[in-house]
Design a protein around this motif. Structure first.
Motif, PDB file in Angstrom:
ATOM      1  N   ASP A 134       4.088  34.012 -22.261  1.00 49.21           N
ATOM      2  CA  ASP A 134       4.765  35.301 -22.196  1.00 49.21           C
ATOM      3  C   ASP A 134       5.893  35.193 -21.178  1.00 49.21           C
ATOM      4  O   ASP A 134       5.664  35.163 -19.976  1.00 49.21           O
ATOM      5  CB  ASP A 134       3.773  36.399 -21.793  1.00 49.21           C
ATOM      6  CG  ASP A 134       4.336  37.799 -21.979  1.00 49.21           C
ATOM      7  OD1 ASP A 134       5.483  38.036 -21.554  1.00 49.21           O
ATOM      8  OD2 ASP A 134       3.624  38.663 -22.529  1.00 49.21           O
ATOM      9  N   THR A 187       0.381  40.354 -18.820  1.00 52.75           N
ATOM     10  CA  THR A 187       0.693  40.048 -20.215  1.00 52.75           C
ATOM     11  C   THR A 187       0.219  41.148 -21.147  1.00 52.75           C
ATOM     12  O   THR A 187      -0.911  41.628 -21.040  1.00 52.75           O
ATOM     13  CB  THR A 187       0.026  38.714 -20.619  1.00 52.75           C
ATOM     14  OG1 THR A 187       0.577  37.666 -19.837  1.00 52.75           O
ATOM     15  CG2 THR A 187       0.272  38.425 -22.089  1.00 52.75           C
ATOM     16  N   SER A 230       2.472  39.705 -25.945  1.00 56.06           N
ATOM     17  CA  SER A 230       2.265  38.411 -26.594  1.00 56.06           C
ATOM     18  C   SER A 230       0.805  38.156 -26.962  1.00 56.06           C
ATOM     19  O   SER A 230       0.486  37.105 -27.509  1.00 56.06           O
ATOM     20  CB  SER A 230       2.758  37.278 -25.687  1.00 56.06           C
ATOM     21  OG  SER A 230       2.041  37.275 -24.460  1.00 56.06           O
TER      22      SER A 230
END
Length: 425
Positions: A243, A268, A271
């Motif tokens: 990511d 994150t 993703s």
């Protein structure tokens, strides 16, 4: 003229003659040719018996006592220096406390004795040392907010995540410049952007009717420092993570995450999975569970060489209320967590579902949310179980996000996990 016999002049003198010499002031006379007396042997100072040196064990005891005295003084001085340094690291947010005092009449009453509710706020502030994570716009929002309930008997702890996109009623709040924001329904993390921790606390209290006893604010840099201080946190990743926005690239499998990688993991979102904030909160809970287990280990809390870096990182990275803004206050907080078994450190998210007017936002599921808040407010237990188990017991396989199991027992069960389940096996 002759002297009569027996006078001193008739006494035999040593060869060489001459008048007697004085050895020194007050000393006996000396005559030339007489042998010198050994030094220190005066007529009035005859040698006595030889002095016996102290036994070896006495000398050893004296030396040991002296060494211990020096070590004690040095340790006391060093201990005081370290204590003063750690204590001075902590930042107290007195402005928030003054602001909360103005709205005391609107706040919920205190909960049961010895039970505590601490609001953990993760700030997404890009100022200071956080500029690498985005542009500093001069504002900040609560990227992560968790209401931590410590039971009065300290046998359990329940951490409830509040989604940043949850639609809530934010009360009127006073900004730092003296202006006020009106009451309004907006997503939850706007409260912190409006007027900081004070507005966030009052929003949580209005939603839950739970009094917030303490609060802790940590930013990105502070989070990384904490993770590095405990020498990383071990996780098992079922799939690789890449990511760019979160600055992280990790392979799948068992591994130890340190500061930067750990921060990337908890940040994150887009993703992984469906890109929702709900799934990101689950990963944050997994990481925090592993972090709690690491801090609880004897290798950290019972080892001064490991404990000092942790306390140094904590005290220099956090902003707290006055009650926690001391080394003693923070240590007591950590110590109270240490006695709770990892299987009783629970993580869950408030019962929520997609907001009826915008699928990209959340709203509370009722009456489930009020039931959860009521249990915590009264210091009554709650239980957690994997989402699938709760759905199966609810008779809704594949549905009912955030719904607790039916009340087949006096302890309601919500989807969640424990710190014990966060560790790789």
């Amino acid at each position: 003229m002759t002297e009569s016999p027996g006078t001193p002049s008739d006494r035999r003198r040593p060869s060489g003659g001459g008048a007697p010499r004085r050895a020194g002031p007050g000393g006996p006379p000396r005559f030339p040719g007489w042998p010198e007396r050994p030094a220190g042997l005066l007529a009035t100072d005859r040698p006595g018996p030889p002095r016996t040196p102290p036994p070896r064990h006495r000398r050893w005891l004296r030396a040991t006592a002296l060494a211990l005295t020096v070590a004690t003084l040095a340790s006391a001085g060093l201990g005081w220096f370290l204590y003063t340094r750690l204590n001075s690291n902590i930042r107290s947010d007195s402005a928030t406390e003054r602001e909360l005092e103005k709205y005391e009449s609107e706040r919920p009453p205190a909960g049961p004795k010895n039970a505590e509710n601490i609001l953990l706020i993760g700030s997404d502030n890009r100022g200071g040392g956080n500029g690498e994570y985005g542009v500093d716009s001069g504002t900040q929002r609560s990227d992560t907010t968790i209401l931590l309930h410590l039971a009065a008997d300290r046998k359990s702890a329940t951490a409830v995540s509040i989604p940043r996109d949850l639609m809530v009623q934010v009360p009127h709040c006073r900004r730092s410049d003296g202006t006020e924001t009106p009451p309004q329904t907006v997503q939850f993390n706007w409260a912190f952007s409006f007027a900081g921790a004070g507005c966030t606390i009052r929003t949580v209290e209005a939603m839950t009717r739970i009094r917030v006893d303490h609060y802790i604010i940590v930013d990105f840099t502070g989070f990384k420092n904490m993770v590095d201080a405990v020498h990383g946190v071990e996780l098992c990743l079922p799939q690789p993570i890449k990511d760019e926005e979160a600055h992280v690239s990790l392979p799948a499998g068992r591994q130890t995450l340190y500061g930067e990688a750990a921060l990337g993991f908890v940040r994150t979102r887009k993703s992984l999975g469906n890109g929702s904030d709900t799934q990101r909160m689950a990963r944050q809970q997994q990481f925090l569970g592993a972090l709690v287990t690491k801090v609880q280990s004897n290798g950290v809390l019972l080892n001064p060489m490991r404990l000092y870096p942790v306390m140094d990182a904590a005290t220099s990275s956090l902003t707290t209320d006055a009650g926690l803004a001391s080394l003693r206050g923070l240590y007591e907080f950590v110590r109270s967590m240490r006695s709770i078994p990892s299987s009783h450190v629970q993580f869950l998210t408030v019962p929520r579902t997609a907001y009826r007017y915008d699928a990209n936002r959340d709203e509370l599921v009722q009456p489930d949310a009020d039931r959860l808040f009521g249990q915590l407010r009264a210091d009554r237990p709650v239980a957690v179980a994997p989402q699938q188990s709760v759905e199966a017991s609810d008779g809704k396989a594949g549905g009912g996000r955030g719904r607790p199991a039916p009340a087949v027992s006096p302890v309601p069960t919500f989807p969640g996990s424990t710190a014990e389940r966060s560790v790789c096996h």
